[in-house]
Design a protein around this motif. Structure first.
Motif, PDB file in Angstrom:
ATOM      1  N   ARG A  56       0.841  -1.153   0.109  1.00  9.27           N
ATOM      2  CA  ARG A  56       0.378  -0.189  -0.055  1.00  9.27           C
ATOM      3  C   ARG A  56       0.602   1.190   0.210  1.00  9.27           C
ATOM      4  O   ARG A  56       0.308   2.624  -0.183  1.00  9.27           O
ATOM      5  CB  ARG A  56      -1.215  -0.230   1.240  1.00  9.27           C
ATOM      6  N   LYS A  79       2.267 -14.618   1.387  1.00  5.56           N
ATOM      7  CA  LYS A  79       1.376 -13.929  -0.026  1.00  5.56           C
ATOM      8  C   LYS A  79       0.342 -13.145   0.903  1.00  5.56           C
ATOM      9  O   LYS A  79      -0.049 -11.784   0.771  1.00  5.56           O
ATOM     10  CB  LYS A  79       0.535 -14.572  -0.866  1.00  5.56           C
ATOM     11  N   ARG A  80      -0.061 -13.171   1.599  1.00  8.57           N
ATOM     12  CA  ARG A  80      -1.673 -13.011   2.362  1.00  8.57           C
ATOM     13  C   ARG A  80      -1.112 -11.247   2.962  1.00  8.57           C
ATOM     14  O   ARG A  80      -1.559 -10.198   2.992  1.00  8.57           O
ATOM     15  CB  ARG A  80      -1.763 -14.274   3.644  1.00  8.57           C
ATOM     16  N   LEU A  83       0.863  -8.963   0.245  1.00 10.33           N
ATOM     17  CA  LEU A  83      -0.008  -9.048  -0.794  1.00 10.33           C
ATOM     18  C   LEU A  83      -1.873  -7.792  -0.525  1.00 10.33           C
ATOM     19  O   LEU A  83      -1.929  -7.065  -1.613  1.00 10.33           O
ATOM     20  CB  LEU A  83      -0.293  -9.846  -1.558  1.00 10.33           C
ATOM     21  N   THR A  84      -2.150  -8.083   1.171  1.00  8.77           N
ATOM     22  CA  THR A  84      -3.358  -7.769   1.233  1.00  8.77           C
ATOM     23  C   THR A  84      -2.370  -6.247   1.868  1.00  8.77           C
ATOM     24  O   THR A  84      -3.733  -5.407   2.447  1.00  8.77           O
ATOM     25  CB  THR A  84      -3.957  -8.687   1.851  1.00  8.77           C
ATOM     26  N   ALA A  86      -2.990  -7.150   5.457  1.00  6.15           N
ATOM     27  CA  ALA A  86      -3.739  -7.084   6.318  1.00  6.15           C
ATOM     28  C   ALA A  86      -3.475  -7.365   7.500  1.00  6.15           C
ATOM     29  O   ALA A  86      -1.899  -7.419   7.944  1.00  6.15           O
ATOM     30  CB  ALA A  86      -4.771  -8.466   6.118  1.00  6.15           C
TER      31      ALA A  86
END
Length: 178
Positions: A56, A79-80, A83-84, A86
């Motif tokens: 981001r 990856k989670r 890439l997110t 979170a």
């Protein structure tokens, strides 16, 4: 290739001869997530949370950090989180292996001290050499000859003789690192 200063520091921490423990008393974000992941153990408060904001922010994270995340946590969690962006809580941090333990804030110091005490009772040279082989294995750099030589050296060490004598005498061993 030339490393940035932070990447070099986290690699140095990961490869330090001594055992390292990250004591996490709050949230962990960005580079601090890799700093803690560079340590051998991570114990945090049960209210901890973390996120990786690199994507981001438009930042492609440095390579050794990504490698460390994948080798420690697995591809899916890496990856989670990368890439997110979170945010995850302490229970999830334990589940994916980021934290070794999550404890109430008032138990954090005692738990870290207990781990330090347990580590201090181990044969120091063996802990050092096993850490090296474990880290190399995690990076897909396993060297069977090196691991075998370290194993054989331990079989001829004073520390193993002391451990066997202590066991026979029903006492705690006193290791010298020899």
């Amino acid at each position: 290739r030339e490393q940035g200063a932070f990447e070099a520091m986290t690699d140095e921490l990961e490869n330090a001869r001594f055992i390292t423990i990250a004591r996490l008393n709050g949230p962990v974000y960005g580079g601090a997530t890799d700093l803690a992941l560079s340590c051998d153990f991570r114990i945090g408060v049960d209210s901890a949370r973390m996120f990786m904001p690199a994507a981001r922010l438009g930042l492609h994270y440095y390579g050794h950090g990504i490698r460390r995340w994948v080798s420690r946590l697995g591809l899916g969690p890496a990856k989670r989180l990368f890439l997110t962006g979170a945010t995850i809580e302490a229970a999830e941090m334990v589940r994916i292996g980021y934290l070794d333990e999550a404890v109430p804030a008032d138990a954090l110091d005692a738990r870290v001290e207990a781990l330090v005490d347990a580590l201090g009772k181990q044969a120091p040279r063996v802990v050092e050499s096993m850490k090296q082989v474990l880290n190399c294995t995690a990076r897909d750099e396993y060297d069977h000859a090196q691991a075998d030589n370290l194993h054989r050296a331990s079989l001829n060490s004073r520390d193993i003789k002391e451990a066997l004598a202590a066991f026979a005498e029903k006492r705690a061993p006193v290791f010298t690192g020899e």
